[in-house]
Each structure stands twice: as structure tokens, then as C-alpha cells.
Design a protein around this motif. Structure first.
Motif, PDB file in Angstrom:
ATOM      1  N   ASP A  46       0.875  -1.174   0.000  1.00 38.14           N
ATOM      2  CA  ASP A  46       0.000   0.000   0.000  1.00 38.14           C
ATOM      3  C   ASP A  46       0.913   1.224   0.000  1.00 38.14           C
ATOM      4  OD1 ASP A  46      -1.684   2.116   1.070  1.00 38.14           O
ATOM      5  OD2 ASP A  46      -3.062   0.543   1.716  1.00 38.14           O
ATOM      6  N   ARG A  48       0.528   4.054   0.966  1.00 40.84           N
ATOM      7  CA  ARG A  48       0.473   4.922   2.151  1.00 40.84           C
ATOM      8  C   ARG A  48       1.086   4.255   3.389  1.00 40.84           C
ATOM      9  NH1 ARG A  48      -4.695   5.582  -0.215  1.00 40.84           N
ATOM     10  NH2 ARG A  48      -4.784   7.506  -1.421  1.00 40.84           N
ATOM     11  N   PRO A  75      -4.243   2.695  -2.985  1.00 42.79           N
ATOM     12  CA  PRO A  75      -5.544   2.017  -3.146  1.00 42.79           C
ATOM     13  C   PRO A  75      -6.738   2.961  -3.189  1.00 42.79           C
ATOM     14  CG  PRO A  75      -4.802   1.837  -0.881  1.00 42.79           C
ATOM     15  CD  PRO A  75      -3.730   2.580  -1.613  1.00 42.79           C
ATOM     16  N   GLU A  77     -11.263   2.397  -4.317  1.00 44.70           N
ATOM     17  CA  GLU A  77     -12.234   1.406  -4.805  1.00 44.70           C
ATOM     18  C   GLU A  77     -12.227   1.362  -6.342  1.00 44.70           C
ATOM     19  OE1 GLU A  77     -13.881  -0.956  -3.238  1.00 44.70           O
ATOM     20  OE2 GLU A  77     -13.426  -0.335  -1.195  1.00 44.70           O
ATOM     21  N   LYS A  80      -9.478  -0.836  -7.369  1.00 49.42           N
ATOM     22  CA  LYS A  80      -9.647  -2.252  -7.009  1.00 49.42           C
ATOM     23  C   LYS A  80     -10.281  -2.890  -8.247  1.00 49.42           C
ATOM     24  CE  LYS A  80     -12.020  -5.083  -3.570  1.00 49.42           C
ATOM     25  NZ  LYS A  80     -12.726  -5.086  -2.284  1.00 49.42           N
ATOM     26  N   GLY A 108      -3.984  -2.350   3.407  1.00 49.12           N
ATOM     27  CA  GLY A 108      -5.366  -2.469   3.857  1.00 49.12           C
ATOM     28  C   GLY A 108      -6.133  -3.509   3.061  1.00 49.12           C
ATOM     29  N   GLY A 109      -7.451  -3.503   3.228  1.00 51.44           N
ATOM     30  CA  GLY A 109      -8.296  -4.512   2.594  1.00 51.44           C
ATOM     31  C   GLY A 109      -8.244  -4.478   1.081  1.00 51.44           C
ATOM     32  N   ILE A 110      -8.073  -3.294   0.505  1.00 43.50           N
ATOM     33  CA  ILE A 110      -8.039  -3.229  -0.966  1.00 43.50           C
ATOM     34  C   ILE A 110      -6.794  -3.945  -1.479  1.00 43.50           C
ATOM     35  CG2 ILE A 110      -7.794  -1.666  -2.945  1.00 43.50           C
ATOM     36  CD1 ILE A 110      -9.713   0.243  -1.600  1.00 43.50           C
ATOM     37  N   ASP A 113      -7.285  -7.721  -1.059  1.00 51.68           N
ATOM     38  CA  ASP A 113      -8.229  -8.338  -2.005  1.00 51.68           C
ATOM     39  C   ASP A 113      -7.633  -8.442  -3.414  1.00 51.68           C
ATOM     40  OD1 ASP A 113     -10.066  -8.546   0.015  1.00 51.68           O
ATOM     41  OD2 ASP A 113     -11.579  -7.249  -0.893  1.00 51.68           O
ATOM     42  N   THR A 133      -2.517  -3.993   7.310  1.00 53.74           N
ATOM     43  CA  THR A 133      -2.021  -2.816   8.031  1.00 53.74           C
ATOM     44  C   THR A 133      -3.136  -1.844   8.431  1.00 53.74           C
ATOM     45  OG1 THR A 133      -1.660  -1.594   5.989  1.00 53.74           O
ATOM     46  CG2 THR A 133       0.196  -2.909   6.807  1.00 53.74           C
ATOM     47  N   THR A 134      -4.407  -2.234   8.196  1.00 52.75           N
ATOM     48  CA  THR A 134      -5.510  -1.446   8.749  1.00 52.75           C
ATOM     49  C   THR A 134      -6.260  -2.352   9.723  1.00 52.75           C
ATOM     50  OG1 THR A 134      -7.147  -2.103   7.091  1.00 52.75           O
ATOM     51  CG2 THR A 134      -5.846  -0.136   6.587  1.00 52.75           C
ATOM     52  N   ALA A 141     -10.784  -8.512   6.398  1.00 56.95           N
ATOM     53  CA  ALA A 141     -10.464  -8.794   4.996  1.00 56.95           C
ATOM     54  C   ALA A 141      -9.337  -9.810   4.799  1.00 56.95           C
ATOM     55  CB  ALA A 141     -10.133  -7.483   4.272  1.00 56.95           C
ATOM     56  N   LYS A 146     -11.500 -14.692   0.846  1.00 62.33           N
ATOM     57  CA  LYS A 146     -12.228 -14.030  -0.251  1.00 62.33           C
ATOM     58  C   LYS A 146     -11.297 -13.023  -0.900  1.00 62.33           C
ATOM     59  CE  LYS A 146     -17.090 -14.280   1.011  1.00 62.33           C
ATOM     60  NZ  LYS A 146     -18.309 -13.507   1.331  1.00 62.33           N
ATOM     61  N   LYS A 163     -19.508  -3.865  -6.555  1.00 62.12           N
ATOM     62  CA  LYS A 163     -18.527  -4.193  -5.505  1.00 62.12           C
ATOM     63  C   LYS A 163     -18.216  -5.689  -5.461  1.00 62.12           C
ATOM     64  CE  LYS A 163     -17.293  -2.622  -1.931  1.00 62.12           C
ATOM     65  NZ  LYS A 163     -15.993  -2.298  -1.374  1.00 62.12           N
ATOM     66  N   SER A 181       1.754  -1.490  13.060  1.00 62.82           N
ATOM     67  CA  SER A 181       1.513  -0.808  11.785  1.00 62.82           C
ATOM     68  C   SER A 181       0.265   0.077  11.845  1.00 62.82           C
ATOM     69  CB  SER A 181       1.398  -1.818  10.633  1.00 62.82           C
ATOM     70  OG  SER A 181       0.261  -2.623  10.798  1.00 62.82           O
ATOM     71  N   THR A 184       0.310   4.502  12.210  1.00 65.68           N
ATOM     72  CA  THR A 184       0.281   5.570  11.194  1.00 65.68           C
ATOM     73  C   THR A 184      -1.096   5.715  10.532  1.00 65.68           C
ATOM     74  OG1 THR A 184       1.121   3.954   9.597  1.00 65.68           O
ATOM     75  CG2 THR A 184       2.745   5.417  10.627  1.00 65.68           C
TER      76      THR A 184
HETATM   77  N1  LIG Z   1     -11.937 -10.090   1.515  1.00 64.33           N
HETATM   78  C1  LIG Z   1     -12.770  -9.870   2.514  1.00 64.33           C
HETATM   79  O1  LIG Z   1     -13.238 -10.803   3.168  1.00 64.33           O
HETATM   80  C2  LIG Z   1     -13.122  -8.457   2.891  1.00 64.33           C
HETATM   81  C3  LIG Z   1     -13.766  -8.204   4.108  1.00 64.33           C
HETATM   82  C4  LIG Z   1     -14.035  -6.877   4.453  1.00 64.33           C
HETATM   83  C5  LIG Z   1     -13.673  -5.840   3.596  1.00 64.33           C
HETATM   84  N2  LIG Z   1     -13.055  -6.137   2.420  1.00 64.33           N
HETATM   85  C6  LIG Z   1     -12.647  -5.049   1.499  1.00 64.33           C
HETATM   86  O2  LIG Z   1     -11.647  -4.280   2.169  1.00 64.33           O
HETATM   87  C7  LIG Z   1     -11.667  -2.964   1.628  1.00 64.33           C
HETATM   88  C8  LIG Z   1     -11.603  -1.971   2.776  1.00 64.33           C
HETATM   89  O3  LIG Z   1     -10.393  -2.177   3.473  1.00 64.33           O
HETATM   90  P1  LIG Z   1      -9.740  -1.006   4.354  1.00 64.33           P
HETATM   91  O4  LIG Z   1     -10.758  -0.417   5.239  1.00 64.33           O
HETATM   92  O5  LIG Z   1      -8.502  -1.553   4.914  1.00 64.33           O
HETATM   93  O6  LIG Z   1      -9.477   0.116   3.260  1.00 64.33           O
HETATM   94  P2  LIG Z   1      -8.211   0.493   2.328  1.00 64.33           P
HETATM   95  O7  LIG Z   1      -7.524  -0.701   1.860  1.00 64.33           O
HETATM   96  O8  LIG Z   1      -8.758   1.457   1.345  1.00 64.33           O
HETATM   97  O9  LIG Z   1      -7.271   1.291   3.332  1.00 64.33           O
HETATM   98  C9  LIG Z   1      -7.760   2.477   3.938  1.00 64.33           C
HETATM   99  C10 LIG Z   1      -6.748   3.610   3.812  1.00 64.33           C
HETATM  100  O10 LIG Z   1      -5.683   3.392   4.722  1.00 64.33           O
HETATM  101  C11 LIG Z   1      -4.425   3.525   4.039  1.00 64.33           C
HETATM  102  N3  LIG Z   1      -3.486   2.710   4.816  1.00 64.33           N
HETATM  103  C12 LIG Z   1      -3.418   1.357   4.896  1.00 64.33           C
HETATM  104  N4  LIG Z   1      -2.545   0.981   5.832  1.00 64.33           N
HETATM  105  C13 LIG Z   1      -2.013   2.115   6.338  1.00 64.33           C
HETATM  106  C14 LIG Z   1      -1.064   2.382   7.358  1.00 64.33           C
HETATM  107  N5  LIG Z   1      -0.516   1.395   8.080  1.00 64.33           N
HETATM  108  N6  LIG Z   1      -0.758   3.683   7.629  1.00 64.33           N
HETATM  109  C15 LIG Z   1      -1.361   4.693   6.959  1.00 64.33           C
HETATM  110  N7  LIG Z   1      -2.282   4.503   6.002  1.00 64.33           N
HETATM  111  C16 LIG Z   1      -2.608   3.229   5.704  1.00 64.33           C
HETATM  112  C17 LIG Z   1      -4.722   3.103   2.642  1.00 64.33           C
HETATM  113  O11 LIG Z   1      -3.784   3.594   1.713  1.00 64.33           O
HETATM  114  C18 LIG Z   1      -6.094   3.732   2.433  1.00 64.33           C
HETATM  115  O12 LIG Z   1      -5.970   5.098   2.128  1.00 64.33           O
HETATM  116  C19 LIG Z   1     -12.938  -2.840   0.815  1.00 64.33           C
HETATM  117  O13 LIG Z   1     -12.609  -2.858  -0.559  1.00 64.33           O
HETATM  118  C20 LIG Z   1     -13.738  -4.063   1.191  1.00 64.33           C
HETATM  119  O14 LIG Z   1     -14.567  -4.509   0.137  1.00 64.33           O
HETATM  120  C21 LIG Z   1     -12.770  -7.406   2.056  1.00 64.33           C
END
Ligand SMILES: NC(=O)c1ccc[n+]([C@@H]2O[C@H](COP(=O)([O-])OP(=O)(O)OC[C@H]3O[C@@H](n4cnc5c(N)ncnc54)[C@H](O)[C@@H]3O)[C@@H](O)[C@H]2O)c1
Length: 392
Positions: A46, A48, A75, A77, A80, A108-110, A113, A133-134, A141, A146, A163, A181, A184
Motif C-alpha cells: 500500500d 500509504r 488504493p 475502490e 480495485k 489495507g483490505g483493498i 483483495d 495494516t488497517t 479482509a 475471499k 462491488k 503498523s 500511522t
Molecule cells: N476479503 C474480505 O473478506 C473483505 C472483508 C471486508 C472488507 N473487504 C474489502 O476491504 C476494503 C476496505 O479495506 P480497508 O478499510 O482496509 O481500506 P483500504 O484498503 O482502502 O485502506 C484504507 C486507507 O488506509 C491507508 N493505509 C493502509 N494501511 C495504512 C497504514 N498502516 N498507515 C497509513 N495509512 C494506511 C490506505 O492507503 C487507504 O488510504 C474494501 O474494498 C472491502 O470490500 C474485504
């Protein structure tokens, strides 16, 4: 404090490691988890996530003899997408990744996935190690296999983004959640993770942890203040719930009466419809639009509870409790600018959980459980929507 939670799936069970300082051990843990000798590793990071974290993970992989290449993605949507998957596949091919070489999803989740999907189809499948890292990616996720991307029916339009429409199940070989992690993470992103934790708390009865929701109610301030031990316990208890539900129905094949893995979509049909409306924002200001996934999930849980209440599946106290904890987590509970009920319901009918053109909602019940409701009366769904509309 450190925990290891096993995830039992048909193919191959794996472990979720949760604790501080774990990214320094990615190399050792990966070497132990892989069945065959690998020579290279490819990190999809990621953009960020701080460079120091990516370097620490890469150094750890190099320390066990792997040649490491990394590639970063910012990342969103919209990104993705199959286009991002293709870019990752090309970079993996350029890095000469072979069948036994792992790809590391660091973000993160994006990122998880998209990378998981690329790993599933590259040379018909290579190992993926999820390094979330989120908070959302740690508790949800990264666990359960998945993977996939959104499908854009029209270029650039969030409303035409279907989606998670394209994807496959591809279980990770290992999940490493390094709590450090999270330091930040922007506060808004941390709060989004709490929405999925609240969802798990509402599934405590089937996930084997009926005390999770009330424990979370007493610790919310500590989570928001990033107390490390509280976060380790929070992630561990959430992963344990998800692991148990996934183990019972890995591919979401249970019938509606049983619910199975589909119950993890509690509130998500509302959420997926809301998050594709690009002008919505948590505080009504355009600069904070669109809603993030976790914010939409929080609103979706409130709408699902109000729908459930209208159908007399849960009482007022349960619905109020859900709104209160979402509010205390700093997530929006009502928003301005929603389209008409009919338009929102039409958008909900595009959800991939729809079967035979019928809505299938997962609604909370007062027993700390949830149930699948097929084709709910539109008055009940409208009562759900009304619960999240900010009166003008
Ligand atoms: N596969 C699954 O079972 C499953 C389950 C739930 C959600 N999801 C998917 O996950 C996604 C959402 O994930 P999310 O909430 O992690 O969002 P994301 O991946 O968009 O991350 C959120 C933000 O945090 C930033 N970021 C990530 N790690 C960081 C860090 N350590 N420090 C600073 N910034 C950081 C990213 O760049 C982004 O701007 C959606 O697309 C959703 O559909 C998938």
C-alpha cells in the motif's frame, strides 16, 4: 502480548499471528508456513504504508534467503480493478515469480483483495501471505480467503461500480497482523475498522464470543487511543469469531435457514448501496466524500437493525444499542443527501447477494445472532433507510 489463531479450512489450515513487532519476523514465519522451498518473494505494498515498514518486511524476507521485489499501489475502490490485477501479474512475471514463491499483501483490505486475487490466478495459483495494516483488514479482509475486485460498468462512475463482483476464494498461507503498523493509520481509517468489529460483536452468539460486544463497549476509548494490548485483544477476538464462522461454511454455501458465512454480510447490502453514492460524506462536507467502506458498514448495521425492528426480529433496546456504539466509535449514524428510498432499494437490488431478483438481507436479532431474510416487505426496508437519514 501476542496471539496465534488457527483458521481451519478444507484445503489447508493456517495461522493468524497477532501482536507488536511481527513484521520483523515475516521471513521466518513465511519460511515455516510454505510447504516447498521458495526462492523469490514479491511484495505488493500500500503506497500509504511508510517506506520503513516495507523495508522491514523486505529485509526480513531477505534474511531467510529470498530475493525480494516490491511494487506499490495507492488504493481506491476505483483501482480495485482488473486493470490493477493485470499490472500486478505483469510485475510478478517480470520478477520471475515461480509456483512456490509467495506474494505478500502489505496494506489495507483493498491491497489484500487485489493481491490475493492476483496470487490466485498467477500461474493458476501461488501462495499469498496477508500482512494487513488497517484494523479492518486485520479483523476481517485478511482472513477467510475471499479475494477479488470491483467491476466498473461505466468508466469513472462510482455508482456503476459493482462491488467485489469478480473474484475467487484463495486462502492465505499465513496472516501476520503487526499491531505497530496501526500507529500511522489516519483516525478515520481506524474508526472504519471498528465498524466491522461491531458487526462481529453482533454475531457473538454464532462466533463463540457472546461477551465481545459488551467488552468492546467498555474499551472503545482505549481502541481509539491505540492502547496496544487492547488492540491485540480486539483483533484476536474478532479474528477468532471470523475464523469460526468461515470454518463452518468456507465457501458460503449454507442455506438461508442456517445462514453460515453469509451472516458476515450483516448490514452489507445497505452498505454496498450507500458507498457507491459518490457525493455522500460522513459530515456532509464534499471534501470528505465519498464514504469509506467501514463508515457505510456502520450505517448499514443501523439500517439493518431498524429493518429488523420493523419486522419484530429485534427489540428497540437492541437497535438503540447498535446506534449508540457506532456513534461512540466516531462513525456516522445518519447522513444527508441519500437518494429516494426507491432509488436506494434499486441500488441494493444490484448487490451480489441478490438471488432470483429478490433482496436477501442479513438482519440482527436480539439474541446476539443474525438471520437471512428473503424478500423483506419494502415498508420494513424503508424503515431501515429512515433510521440513517439526517433530517433537514
Ligand atoms: N476479503 C474480505 O473478506 C473483505 C472483508 C471486508 C472488507 N473487504 C474489502 O476491504 C476494503 C476496505 O479495506 P480497508 O478499510 O482496509 O481500506 P483500504 O484498503 O482502502 O485502506 C484504507 C486507507 O488506509 C491507508 N493505509 C493502509 N494501511 C495504512 C497504514 N498502516 N498507515 C497509513 N495509512 C494506511 C490506505 O492507503 C487507504 O488510504 C474494501 O474494498 C472491502 O470490500 C474485504
Amino acid at each position: 502480548m501476542r496471539f496465534q489463531i488457527p483458521v481451519h479450512v478444507a484445503d489447508r489450515s493456517y495461522t493468524v499471528h497477532i501482536g507488536p513487532g511481527l513484521f520483523a519476523q515475516v521471513g521466518n514465519l513465511t519460511a515455516l508456513a510454505l510447504q516447498r522451498q521458495a526462492h523469490r518473494a514479491f511484495i505488493v505494498a500500500d503506497a500509504r504504508v511508510p517506506a520503513s515498514v516495507v523495508i522491514a518486511v523486505a529485509d526480513s524476507l531477505k534474511s531467510v534467503g529470498l530475493a525480494v521485489r516490491s511494487w506499490a499501489l495507492k488504493p481506491s475502490e476505483q483501482d480495485k480493478s482488473l486493470a490493477s490485477v493485470e499490472r500486478i501479474l505483469i510485475e510478478m512475471a517480470k520478477a520471475k515469480l515461480e509456483r512456490d514463491d509467495p506474494v505478500i499483501a502489505l496494506g489495507g483490505g483493498i491491497i489484500g483483495d487485489v493481491t490475493g486475487f492476483a496470487a490466485a490466478i498467477y500461474r493458476r495459483g501461488i501462495p499469498v501471505i496477508q500482512c494487513p495494516t488497517t484494523l479492518l483488514a486485520m479483523v476481517d479482509a485478511s482472513v477467510g480467503g475471499k479475494t477479488g475486485v470491483n467491476l466498473a460498468l461505466a468508466e469513472g462512475s462510482l455508482a456503476d461500480l459493482k462491488k467485489n463482483f469478480v473474484g475467487v476464494f484463495h486462502q492465505p498461507r499465513l496472516v501476520i497482523a503487526d499491531i505497530d503498523s496501526l500507529k500511522t493509520l489516519p483516525p478515520r481509517v481506524l474508526r472504519c475498522g471498528l465498524a466491522e468489529c461491531i458487526k462481529h460483536g453482533l454475531l457473538g452468539a454464532i462466533g463463540g464470543d457472546t461477551a465481545l460486544l459488551s467488552w468492546m463497549e467498555t474499551r472503545l476509548d482505549l481502541f481509539l487511543a491505540q492502547d496496544p494490548d487492547s488492540l491485540v485483544e480486539l483483533v484476536s477476538r474478532n479474528v477468532a469469531i471470523k475464523a469460526r464462522i468461515v470454518a463452518g461454511d468456507e465457501r458460503e454455501e449454507a442455506d438461508d435457514a442456517t445462514g453460515g458465512r453469509a451472516l458476515l454480510n450483516l448490514g452489507h447490502t445497505f452498505a454496498h448501496a450507500i458507498e457507491t453514492i459518490s457525493h455522500l460524506s460522513p459530515d456532509g462536507t464534499p471534501k470528505n466524500a465519498p464514504l469509506q467502506h467501514g463508515e457505510a458498514v456502520g450505517l448499514g448495521l443501523i439500517a439493518a437493525a431498524a429493518t429488523s425492528r420493523a419486522l419484530q426480529l429485534c427489540d428497540a433496546a437492541t437497535a438503540d444499542r447498535i446506534t449508540t456504539i457506532i456513534n461512540r466509535a466516531g462513525l456516522p449514524t445518519r447522513i444527508a443527501g441519500l437518494p429516494t428510498d426507491e432509488e436506494l432499494i434499486a441500488q441494493m437490488l444490484h448487490d451480489k447477494k441478490v438471488r432470483a431478483g429478490e433482496l436477501r438481507l442479513i438482519l440482527p436479532t436480539q439474541s446476539g445472532d443474525a438471520q437471512v431474510v428473503r424478500n423483506p416487505p419494502s415498508e420494513a426496508v424503508k424503515a431501515g433507510i429512515a433510521a440513517i437519514v439526517l433530517p433537514v
